[in-house]
Every structure is written in structure tokens, then in C-alpha cells.
Design an enzyme around this catalytic site. Structure first.
Site, short mmCIF file in Angstrom:
data_model
loop_
_atom_site.label_atom_id
_atom_site.label_comp_id
_atom_site.label_asym_id
_atom_site.label_seq_id
_atom_site.Cartn_x
_atom_site.Cartn_y
_atom_site.Cartn_z
N THR A 20 -6.84 -35.89 1.03
CA THR A 20 -8.22 -36.34 1.18
C THR A 20 -8.68 -36.96 -0.13
O THR A 20 -8.40 -36.43 -1.21
CB THR A 20 -9.15 -35.18 1.63
OG1 THR A 20 -10.45 -35.71 1.87
CG2 THR A 20 -9.22 -34.06 0.62
N CYS A 53 -17.97 -25.50 -9.17
CA CYS A 53 -17.29 -24.57 -8.26
C CYS A 53 -15.83 -24.35 -8.67
O CYS A 53 -15.32 -25.00 -9.58
CB CYS A 53 -17.38 -25.08 -6.83
SG CYS A 53 -16.35 -26.53 -6.51
N CYS A 74 -14.31 -30.50 -3.93
CA CYS A 74 -15.45 -29.70 -4.38
C CYS A 74 -16.14 -29.05 -3.18
O CYS A 74 -16.24 -29.64 -2.11
CB CYS A 74 -16.44 -30.62 -5.11
SG CYS A 74 -18.07 -29.93 -5.35
N THR A 119 -15.07 -46.16 7.50
CA THR A 119 -16.25 -45.29 7.64
C THR A 119 -17.51 -46.12 7.88
O THR A 119 -18.37 -45.75 8.69
CB THR A 119 -16.42 -44.44 6.36
OG1 THR A 119 -15.23 -43.68 6.17
CG2 THR A 119 -17.61 -43.51 6.45
N LEU A 152 -2.71 -38.85 5.67
CA LEU A 152 -4.06 -39.32 5.32
C LEU A 152 -4.89 -39.56 6.58
O LEU A 152 -6.10 -39.38 6.59
CB LEU A 152 -3.98 -40.62 4.51
CG LEU A 152 -5.33 -41.16 4.06
CD1 LEU A 152 -5.74 -40.56 2.73
CD2 LEU A 152 -5.36 -42.67 3.96
N HIS A 200 -17.52 -47.05 11.41
CA HIS A 200 -17.94 -45.91 12.25
C HIS A 200 -19.46 -45.81 12.26
O HIS A 200 -20.07 -45.56 13.31
CB HIS A 200 -17.35 -44.60 11.73
CG HIS A 200 -15.87 -44.52 11.87
ND1 HIS A 200 -15.10 -43.61 11.18
CD2 HIS A 200 -15.00 -45.25 12.62
CE1 HIS A 200 -13.83 -43.79 11.49
NE2 HIS A 200 -13.74 -44.78 12.36
N GLU A 260 -17.60 -48.67 -1.36
CA GLU A 260 -16.49 -49.20 -2.17
C GLU A 260 -17.04 -50.42 -2.92
O GLU A 260 -17.43 -51.39 -2.28
CB GLU A 260 -15.35 -49.64 -1.25
CG GLU A 260 -14.84 -48.52 -0.34
CD GLU A 260 -13.84 -49.00 0.71
OE1 GLU A 260 -13.62 -50.23 0.82
OE2 GLU A 260 -13.30 -48.15 1.42
P1 NAD Z 1 -7.67 -47.98 10.56
O1 NAD Z 1 -8.13 -47.16 11.69
O2 NAD Z 1 -8.24 -49.32 10.32
O3 NAD Z 1 -6.08 -48.13 10.64
C1 NAD Z 1 -5.27 -47.39 11.47
C2 NAD Z 1 -4.18 -48.30 11.97
O4 NAD Z 1 -3.27 -47.52 12.76
C3 NAD Z 1 -4.71 -49.43 12.86
O5 NAD Z 1 -4.27 -50.68 12.38
C4 NAD Z 1 -4.11 -49.08 14.23
O6 NAD Z 1 -3.79 -50.24 14.99
C5 NAD Z 1 -2.86 -48.31 13.86
N1 NAD Z 1 -2.35 -47.42 14.91
C6 NAD Z 1 -3.03 -46.79 15.89
N2 NAD Z 1 -2.21 -46.09 16.67
C7 NAD Z 1 -0.97 -46.29 16.17
C8 NAD Z 1 0.32 -45.82 16.56
N3 NAD Z 1 0.51 -45.02 17.60
N4 NAD Z 1 1.38 -46.20 15.81
C9 NAD Z 1 1.22 -47.04 14.74
N5 NAD Z 1 0.02 -47.51 14.35
C10 NAD Z 1 -1.06 -47.13 15.05
O7 NAD Z 1 -7.88 -47.05 9.29
P2 NAD Z 1 -7.75 -47.26 7.71
O8 NAD Z 1 -9.07 -47.60 7.15
O9 NAD Z 1 -6.58 -48.10 7.35
O10 NAD Z 1 -7.44 -45.74 7.35
C11 NAD Z 1 -6.23 -45.15 7.77
C12 NAD Z 1 -6.46 -43.74 8.30
O11 NAD Z 1 -6.85 -42.89 7.21
C13 NAD Z 1 -7.57 -43.60 9.34
O12 NAD Z 1 -7.19 -42.58 10.28
C14 NAD Z 1 -8.75 -43.13 8.52
O13 NAD Z 1 -9.68 -42.40 9.29
C15 NAD Z 1 -8.07 -42.24 7.51
N6 NAD Z 1 -8.75 -42.07 6.23
C16 NAD Z 1 -8.60 -40.86 5.65
C17 NAD Z 1 -9.15 -40.63 4.41
C18 NAD Z 1 -8.94 -39.30 3.76
O14 NAD Z 1 -9.50 -39.07 2.69
N7 NAD Z 1 -8.15 -38.42 4.36
C19 NAD Z 1 -9.86 -41.64 3.75
C20 NAD Z 1 -9.98 -42.88 4.37
C21 NAD Z 1 -9.41 -43.09 5.61
ZN ZN Z 2 -17.53 -28.42 -7.10
#
Ligand code: NAD
Ligand code: ZN
Length: 349
Positions: A295, A103, A114, A47, A269, A50, A71
Site C-alpha cells: 500500500t 503512532c 500510520c 482514485t 498492489l 472513482h 498527484e
Molecule cells: P487500472 O484499474 O487502471 O488498471 C488495471 C488494469 O488491469 C486495467 O488496464 C485492466 O484492463 C487490467 N485487467 C483487468 N482484469 C484483468 C485480467 N484478468 N488480467 C489482466 N489484466 C486485467 O488501475 P491502476 O491505476 O493502474 O492501478 C492498478 C491497481 O492498483 C488497481 O487495482 C488499483 O486500485 C490499485 N492501486 C492500489 C494502490 C495501493 O496502495 N495498494 C494504489 C493505487 C492503485
Molecule cells: Zn501515525
């Protein structure tokens, strides 16, 4: 300890690429339930990248100027008058999701979703600074034996723990798609949790090698190999029992669901850049697959698990944390994150 008036901070100053190093006021005006923490270590999240790159998501969610980062680990140095959960001197980390506490979700054990969620470093000033002000409700007391740097990555580690432990994994064949920082943390957790076989799919060769070093039994490059075929051949033709989707890539999701054994479980995730199209009949319904959207972290169930795993020396984060930089060299960290030649990166304050 004397608290200075000014502190170092890395902020998103304005729209556009980059982050700025500045001196700014220490947030000393504490509400009755606020806590001031002296930050020891702060890790860089996807994030933060980003926000640094100023992608579409950042443009829609961030209102500069704002201190980045969320973090961290640090020490409590001041408390509001009604704070009772921590005291000055405590070694703490923090949940990023600040819940309202009122909530329906908050009152039914689902604070992480939340309805009035505020996120540190997204909706308010974050942890890339010498000091951060947070409400006591999100603070987590660390065992003093845990290294500062390891304690700073518990939030993403919590994403991995939450995703993995929605059901049990012991003795199961698990496919992890995406070995980014969180996928790599997941491999370490799966190893410790006693999964039978850990198969990892990742397009980036640096991260494939790291995945292997951390404990993946099989690593697959889906750009060159047929992931579904490899998973089947590694699991007696049955397919994986569990899919841990951590890439946010549509192809990985589709192959992952196809490679799952009937009556298997998928926990997702990864966050997708656009709508995803899957054949629900073939991939989910007629295979009786259970899919969980994940999440954040379960508050605070996930934190208790991580705290105990770390305190008892079960988890080894030394390979997952590939780089540490002095705070002022943050640009090196962002550059490595952008290139993908890293696991977790931590800034030391
Ligand atoms: P990141 O984007 O650094 O890691 C994603 C990895 O997936 C990269 O190393 C990339 O090379 C690999 N990848 C891309 N396409 C691929 C494919 N087709 N096959 C295999 N691997 C592939 O992200 P991160 O910080 O490790 O987080 C992991 C994911 O979780 C991200 O999508 C992030 O946005 C998401 N995330 C979600 C939450 C939540 O609360 N849901 C919280 C944090 C991060
Ligand atoms: Zn709440």
C-alpha cells in the site's frame, strides 16, 4: 510573487457522477508547519476516476464539496512560521499519505500505514487547483532538471517502485498482471532494473500495445490465451520468479500465483472489488511463495529511489504519459480514463 485570492479548481461538488470547474478561495491560512504550493501539473489517478464516477468506494469515503486530485508537482509560494524542510521557490511534489508522526507505525519506519492516516484529495482538499496547502512532512524536493509533468506522476510511480523492489528483480523473469497506468510504470521500472524477461498480461488491447512499446518482452491477452501456459513456455517450464499483481482482478491473481515458480515472490498492489478465494495450500503454502501486500509508498525510501532514477535520466516516462490536457479540459482526461485508451494522463495548470 503575488498570490491571488481566488483560484481555479476541479471539485466534487455533490453526490453523483461528474466533477465541476469552479473558482474558489486560495487556502492562504497556513498552520505553522503548512506550505502553500502553486501547482504546475497534476495527473489523474484511478482514485480520481472513482470519485468522478461516484462508485461505491467514493460514496463511502468522500464528503463533498471537496477539491479532487493528489498527484502533482509545483512550486512553494508560502510557508508557515515553523517550516524548515522547504523554502519559497523550491520545486516540489508530495506524498499523498499524511502521517500523524506519533503512532507505533510512524515511529517504526512504517509511516505509510500510520494508524491516523489522512489522504490528500480523499480526506482533505486535493491538487486539482492552482494552489494546494500541505503539511511540510509530506513534501518532496524535486531536482530542477525533472520536467514538471514527469514530476507529477511520482506518486503512482512510487506505487510501482514499492511493489517491485520489495525484493530484487535483477536477472529474474517477472510477470505483471494488469497494464493500467501503474502496471505500465512498472514495466519501465522493471526494464531499468534489469529483469531478465518481462511478461505482461492485460485484457485491453490499447494497453497491451503500449506495454510492448515500453519494454514488455511478451504480452498476453488472458481472455484469449492460457496465461499459465504462456508463462511456463517463456520460462523453460519453470514459471515466473516474481508476480507483480496490478489488475485488482481475481482471475489474474489466481493465474499469476499458479504461474509462479516454487519459492517465488508475489507483490500485490491491485485492489479487489470483493473477497477473493484462492487455494492457499496449492498456490502458496506447498509452493513456499512469499506474498507481500503493498500500500502506498515506503516513506521516504521509495521517494529517494525515484528521485535519483529520474534525476540521473534512468527512467523514461515519455511513453507511459500518453496524454496531457490543459486544466480546463479535464473532462477529456476523465473520458479517456473511463474508456481505458490511455496510459498516464496529466493536466497542465
Ligand atoms: P487500472 O484499474 O487502471 O488498471 C488495471 C488494469 O488491469 C486495467 O488496464 C485492466 O484492463 C487490467 N485487467 C483487468 N482484469 C484483468 C485480467 N484478468 N488480467 C489482466 N489484466 C486485467 O488501475 P491502476 O491505476 O493502474 O492501478 C492498478 C491497481 O492498483 C488497481 O487495482 C488499483 O486500485 C490499485 N492501486 C492500489 C494502490 C495501493 O496502495 N495498494 C494504489 C493505487 C492503485
Ligand atoms: Zn501515525
Amino acid at each position: 510573487m503575488e498570490i491571488p485570492d481566488k483560484m481555479r479548481a476541479i471539485i466534487k461538488e455533490k453526490a453523483g457522477r461528474g466533477a465541476k470547474f469552479v473558482m474558489k478561495e486560495v487556502p492562504k491560512d497556513l498552520g505553522s508547519h503548512d506550505v502553500l504550493v502553486k501547482v504546475y501539473a497534476a495527473s489523474i489517478c484511478g482514485t480520481d476516476l472513482h470519485i468522478y464516477l461516484w462508485n461505491k468506494w467514493a460514496q463511502e469515503h468522500i464528503k463533498p464539496p471537496q477539491t479532487m486530485g493528489h498527484e502533482f508537482s509545483g512550486k512553494v509560494v508560502a510557508v508557515g512560521k515553523d517550516v524548515s524542510m522547504v523554502k519559497i521557490g523550491d520545486f516540489v511534489s508530495s506524498e499523498t499519505h499524511i502521517p500523524c508522526g506519533k503512532c507505533k507505525q510512524c515511529r517504526t519506519g512504517n509511516m505509510h500505514v500510520c494508524q491516523h492516516l489522512q489522504i490528500l484529495g480523499v480526506d482533505r482538499d486535493g491538487a486539482f487547483a492552482d494552489y494546494i496547502r500541505v503539511p511540510e512532512i509530506v513534501l518532496w524536493k524535486n531536482d530542477p532538471s525533472i520536467p514538471h509533468i514527469w514530476a507529477s506522476v511520482q506518486e503512482p510511480l512510487g506505487n510501482a517502485v514499492h511493489t517491485i523492489f520489495t525484493e530484487d528483480v535483477t536477472g529474474k523473469n517477472v510477470l505483471v498482471t494488469g497494464a493500467g497506468p501503474i502496471g505500465l510504470l512498472a514495466i519501465e521500472v522493471l526494464r531499468v532494473a534489469g529483469s531478465a524477461k518481462i511478461i505482461v498480461s492485460e485484457i485491453n488491447s490499447y494497453r497491451r500495445n503500449l506495454a510492448k512499446e515500453i519494454g514488455a518482452d511478451v504480452v498476453v491477452d488472458p481472455s484469449n490465451e492460457d496465461l499459465v501456459r504462456v508463462v511456463k513456455s517463456e520460462t523453460n517450464g519453470d514459471g515466473a520468479d516474481v508476480l507483480i499483481e496490478m489488475s485488482g482482478n481475481e482471475r489474474a491473481l489466481i493465474d499469476g500465483l499458479t504461474a509462479l515458480t516454487p519459492a517465488g515472490r508475489a507483490s500485490l498492489l491491485g485492489v479487489y472489488n470483493s473477497d477473493v478465494s484462492i487455494n492457499l495450500n496449492d498456490m502458496v503454502i506447498f509452493k513456499a511463495i512469499r506474498i507481500y501486500g503493498i500500500t502506498g509508498r515506503k516513506m521516504f525510501d521509495t521517494w529517494y529511489k525515484i528521485g535519483d532514477l529520474l534525476k540521473n535520466g534512468r527512467l523514461d516516462l515519455s511513453k507511459v504519459i500518453t496524454h496531457t490536457f490543459d486544466f480546463e479540459n479535464y473532462e477529456n482526461g476523465f473520458q479517456l480514463m473511463e474508456e481505458g485508451k490511455c496510459g498516464k494522463i496529466v493536466l497542465k495548470l
